[in-house]
Design a protein around this motif. Sequence first.
Motif, PDB file in Angstrom:
ATOM      1  N   ALA A 129     -25.417 -47.519 -14.483  1.00 17.50           N
ATOM      2  CA  ALA A 129     -26.721 -48.176 -14.319  1.00 17.50           C
ATOM      3  C   ALA A 129     -27.075 -48.398 -12.845  1.00 17.50           C
ATOM      4  CB  ALA A 129     -26.767 -49.506 -15.082  1.00 17.50           C
ATOM      5  N   GLY A 130     -26.373 -47.726 -11.931  1.00 18.55           N
ATOM      6  CA  GLY A 130     -26.617 -47.942 -10.500  1.00 18.55           C
ATOM      7  C   GLY A 130     -26.011 -49.236 -10.005  1.00 18.55           C
ATOM      8  N   VAL A 131     -25.105 -49.818 -10.808  1.00 19.22           N
ATOM      9  CA  VAL A 131     -24.407 -51.054 -10.413  1.00 19.22           C
ATOM     10  C   VAL A 131     -22.991 -50.670 -10.005  1.00 19.22           C
ATOM     11  CG1 VAL A 131     -23.554 -53.294 -11.203  1.00 19.22           C
ATOM     12  CG2 VAL A 131     -25.790 -52.457 -11.978  1.00 19.22           C
ATOM     13  N   SER A 132     -22.635 -50.995  -8.770  1.00 24.16           N
ATOM     14  CA  SER A 132     -21.363 -50.547  -8.212  1.00 24.16           C
ATOM     15  C   SER A 132     -20.158 -50.899  -9.090  1.00 24.16           C
ATOM     16  CB  SER A 132     -21.180 -51.181  -6.827  1.00 24.16           C
ATOM     17  OG  SER A 132     -19.914 -50.842  -6.314  1.00 24.16           O
ATOM     18  N   ALA A 133     -19.261 -49.933  -9.257  1.00 22.74           N
ATOM     19  CA  ALA A 133     -17.939 -50.188  -9.835  1.00 22.74           C
ATOM     20  C   ALA A 133     -17.165 -51.062  -8.834  1.00 22.74           C
ATOM     21  CB  ALA A 133     -17.226 -48.857 -10.076  1.00 22.74           C
ATOM     22  N   PRO A 134     -16.052 -51.668  -9.252  1.00 20.98           N
ATOM     23  CA  PRO A 134     -15.292 -52.545  -8.341  1.00 20.98           C
ATOM     24  C   PRO A 134     -14.587 -51.726  -7.262  1.00 20.98           C
ATOM     25  CG  PRO A 134     -14.136 -52.316 -10.429  1.00 20.98           C
ATOM     26  CD  PRO A 134     -15.446 -51.607 -10.597  1.00 20.98           C
ATOM     27  N   LEU A 135     -15.352 -51.300  -6.266  1.00 18.42           N
ATOM     28  CA  LEU A 135     -14.822 -50.353  -5.273  1.00 18.42           C
ATOM     29  C   LEU A 135     -13.712 -50.959  -4.415  1.00 18.42           C
ATOM     30  CD1 LEU A 135     -18.006 -48.371  -4.194  1.00 18.42           C
ATOM     31  CD2 LEU A 135     -15.992 -47.494  -5.401  1.00 18.42           C
ATOM     32  N   ALA A 153     -21.650 -41.069  -8.251  1.00 18.99           N
ATOM     33  CA  ALA A 153     -22.795 -41.932  -7.951  1.00 18.99           C
ATOM     34  C   ALA A 153     -24.083 -41.271  -8.441  1.00 18.99           C
ATOM     35  CB  ALA A 153     -22.843 -42.225  -6.451  1.00 18.99           C
ATOM     36  N   ALA A 154     -23.991 -40.549  -9.566  1.00 18.45           N
ATOM     37  CA  ALA A 154     -25.136 -39.792 -10.097  1.00 18.45           C
ATOM     38  C   ALA A 154     -26.385 -40.663 -10.216  1.00 18.45           C
ATOM     39  CB  ALA A 154     -24.782 -39.197 -11.456  1.00 18.45           C
ATOM     40  N   GLN A 155     -26.197 -41.921 -10.632  1.00 17.07           N
ATOM     41  CA  GLN A 155     -27.348 -42.792 -10.942  1.00 17.07           C
ATOM     42  C   GLN A 155     -27.722 -43.682  -9.756  1.00 17.07           C
ATOM     43  OE1 GLN A 155     -25.963 -44.924 -14.428  1.00 17.07           O
ATOM     44  NE2 GLN A 155     -25.499 -43.042 -15.546  1.00 17.07           N
ATOM     45  N   CYS A 156     -27.167 -43.406  -8.584  1.00 17.15           N
ATOM     46  CA  CYS A 156     -27.073 -44.452  -7.555  1.00 17.15           C
ATOM     47  C   CYS A 156     -27.858 -44.248  -6.283  1.00 17.15           C
ATOM     48  CB  CYS A 156     -25.614 -44.642  -7.196  1.00 17.15           C
ATOM     49  SG  CYS A 156     -24.650 -45.108  -8.628  1.00 17.15           S
ATOM     50  N   VAL A 157     -28.809 -43.335  -6.222  1.00 21.93           N
ATOM     51  CA  VAL A 157     -29.522 -43.221  -4.952  1.00 21.93           C
ATOM     52  C   VAL A 157     -30.165 -44.576  -4.633  1.00 21.93           C
ATOM     53  CG1 VAL A 157     -31.696 -42.336  -5.983  1.00 21.93           C
ATOM     54  CG2 VAL A 157     -31.115 -41.779  -3.613  1.00 21.93           C
ATOM     55  N   ASP A 158     -29.973 -45.054  -3.402  1.00 26.36           N
ATOM     56  CA  ASP A 158     -30.506 -46.344  -2.936  1.00 26.36           C
ATOM     57  C   ASP A 158     -29.852 -47.556  -3.609  1.00 26.36           C
ATOM     58  OD1 ASP A 158     -32.075 -47.590  -1.049  1.00 26.36           O
ATOM     59  OD2 ASP A 158     -33.873 -47.680  -2.290  1.00 26.36           O
ATOM     60  N   ALA A 159     -28.607 -47.410  -4.067  1.00 28.16           N
ATOM     61  CA  ALA A 159     -27.840 -48.557  -4.585  1.00 28.16           C
ATOM     62  C   ALA A 159     -26.605 -48.728  -3.696  1.00 28.16           C
ATOM     63  CB  ALA A 159     -27.426 -48.314  -6.029  1.00 28.16           C
ATOM     64  N   LEU A 166     -23.811 -46.408  -2.210  1.00 30.38           N
ATOM     65  CA  LEU A 166     -22.863 -45.830  -3.172  1.00 30.38           C
ATOM     66  C   LEU A 166     -22.783 -44.328  -2.935  1.00 30.38           C
ATOM     67  CD1 LEU A 166     -23.647 -47.874  -6.412  1.00 30.38           C
ATOM     68  CD2 LEU A 166     -21.831 -48.205  -4.706  1.00 30.38           C
ATOM     69  N   GLY A 167     -21.560 -43.831  -2.956  1.00 36.97           N
ATOM     70  CA  GLY A 167     -21.304 -42.423  -2.638  1.00 36.97           C
ATOM     71  C   GLY A 167     -20.650 -42.263  -1.276  1.00 36.97           C
ATOM     72  N   THR A 168     -20.660 -43.361  -0.465  1.00 38.45           N
ATOM     73  CA  THR A 168     -20.097 -43.245   0.885  1.00 38.45           C
ATOM     74  C   THR A 168     -18.790 -44.028   1.050  1.00 38.45           C
ATOM     75  OG1 THR A 168     -21.224 -45.188   1.792  1.00 38.45           O
ATOM     76  CG2 THR A 168     -22.432 -43.115   1.854  1.00 38.45           C
ATOM     77  N   CYS A 174     -20.985 -38.241  -5.206  1.00 43.03           N
ATOM     78  CA  CYS A 174     -21.928 -37.259  -5.742  1.00 43.03           C
ATOM     79  C   CYS A 174     -23.118 -37.964  -6.383  1.00 43.03           C
ATOM     80  CB  CYS A 174     -21.234 -36.381  -6.775  1.00 43.03           C
ATOM     81  SG  CYS A 174     -19.819 -35.501  -6.072  1.00 43.03           S
ATOM     82  N   VAL A 175     -24.318 -37.488  -6.060  1.00 43.25           N
ATOM     83  CA  VAL A 175     -25.569 -38.113  -6.512  1.00 43.25           C
ATOM     84  C   VAL A 175     -26.366 -37.070  -7.302  1.00 43.25           C
ATOM     85  CG1 VAL A 175     -27.674 -39.279  -5.710  1.00 43.25           C
ATOM     86  CG2 VAL A 175     -25.550 -39.534  -4.413  1.00 43.25           C
ATOM     87  N   SER A 176     -27.184 -37.539  -8.257  1.00 42.13           N
ATOM     88  CA  SER A 176     -28.001 -36.626  -9.073  1.00 42.13           C
ATOM     89  C   SER A 176     -29.495 -36.831  -8.829  1.00 42.13           C
ATOM     90  CB  SER A 176     -27.720 -36.856 -10.560  1.00 42.13           C
ATOM     91  OG  SER A 176     -28.613 -36.089 -11.351  1.00 42.13           O
ATOM     92  N   PHE A 177     -30.234 -35.720  -8.897  1.00 40.30           N
ATOM     93  CA  PHE A 177     -31.694 -35.766  -8.830  1.00 40.30           C
ATOM     94  C   PHE A 177     -32.296 -35.088 -10.064  1.00 40.30           C
ATOM     95  CE2 PHE A 177     -30.002 -35.708  -4.461  1.00 40.30           C
ATOM     96  CZ  PHE A 177     -30.347 -37.006  -4.109  1.00 40.30           C
TER      97      PHE A 177
END
Length: 374
Positions: A129-135, A153-159, A166-168, A174-177
């Motif tokens: 849901a674009g909510v960070s896992a416990p990184l 981080a498929a669902q996570c652009v700008d989260a 997320l993703g960094t 990895c992000v999805s569009f």
Amino acid sequence: MDISFYSRFHAPLESAYLEEVLASGLETDGLFMKRLLDCADSLYPGCRFLFTPSCTLALETALACLRLHPGDEVLLPSFNFPSAANAVLRHGGRPVLCDITPDTQNISVRDASNRLTSRTRAVIAMHYAGVSAPLGGLKKLADEAGIALIEDAAQCVDAYYEDQPLGTVGDMGCVSFHHTKNAVCGEGGLMITKNHGHWQYARQYRLHGTNRAGYLDGEAARYTWNLPGSCTALSEPQAALLLAQLQCLSLITRSRLHVTEQYWKQLAPLEERGIAMRMRIPAYARPNGHIFYLRFQDPALLNSLIPALAAHGIDCKTHYVPLHASPMGEKLGYHKEDLPESLACYQTLLRLPVHTALTDEDIARTTEAILRFV
Ligand SMILES: *Cc1c(COP(=O)(O)O)cnc(C)c1O
């Protein structure tokens, strides 16, 4: 359905950019890719990028960098889309499915650490849901075990996780569009990494296992086949569309967060009456309004609610059949009862419509229909 579940955002400059790209030679990694890379630089400072035709192919590219040996294991949550598990299988590894925690539906660090073996090479965190896992916990687990951390981080652009996009945070992200995500270009993906070695390997994997990218950058006199690769570059027309979308990203995020915040407020009575839990956002997570979900106490109530909402023209959806309970999961040796939290999530989770075209009236109509039904 007049309140649809998805509706893509239309960016004002899409048509102008597409006309511009059609007048070009359509060279891969051309003018629009260069502009897209500049845009990615501002979203993800200090990282290297590879834009791909999907998040699935970004995950395959990331897994290629690990150079798994047959029988190597990769931990990932069962409540998930199949892409990450497929990427592990495609590169000769064994996906080891982990359970989730019921507050965020993200991977349980404790369950993942219980499944570590001498064969474990990586853990893949999916941020539901674009909510960070416990990184924080996952990074500690990965560092102590000497394994890689990959973010789906498929669902996570700008989260974000704390202040980090997320993703960094992991070794690769990895992000999805895809058209169902917040920013879209038909099909598209992005692999992010700060690791120079992974980037060098992935950059060759993406162009047929050759050093063509380096050759075009003047690093070599000719290019040649160096490693087992694929063809995972995003085309210029898609890069043009994606650029137009990403230039509107803060608008998209703000509009989606408005929707999820209204749902949160208006659906408080469900929690007060013990009927359903609203999605939880831990203090370390800054989400992007990708999904709003509820978890019902009674699966039967959820199953009768969906057609009742559909009769009012409101399209709501459940989500993943957990991978371990799927026919493919069974082939991998799993049984339904193995991961109880993932199974419970599948039986009790409902997603509400979230997109930038929803009006306050649509939101109120949806929450009123839910409250009236229960
Ligand atoms: C959407 C999604 C994918 C797949 O993305 P594509 O770009 O369609 O390949 C993978 N993982 C998760 C968690 C997703 O939500």
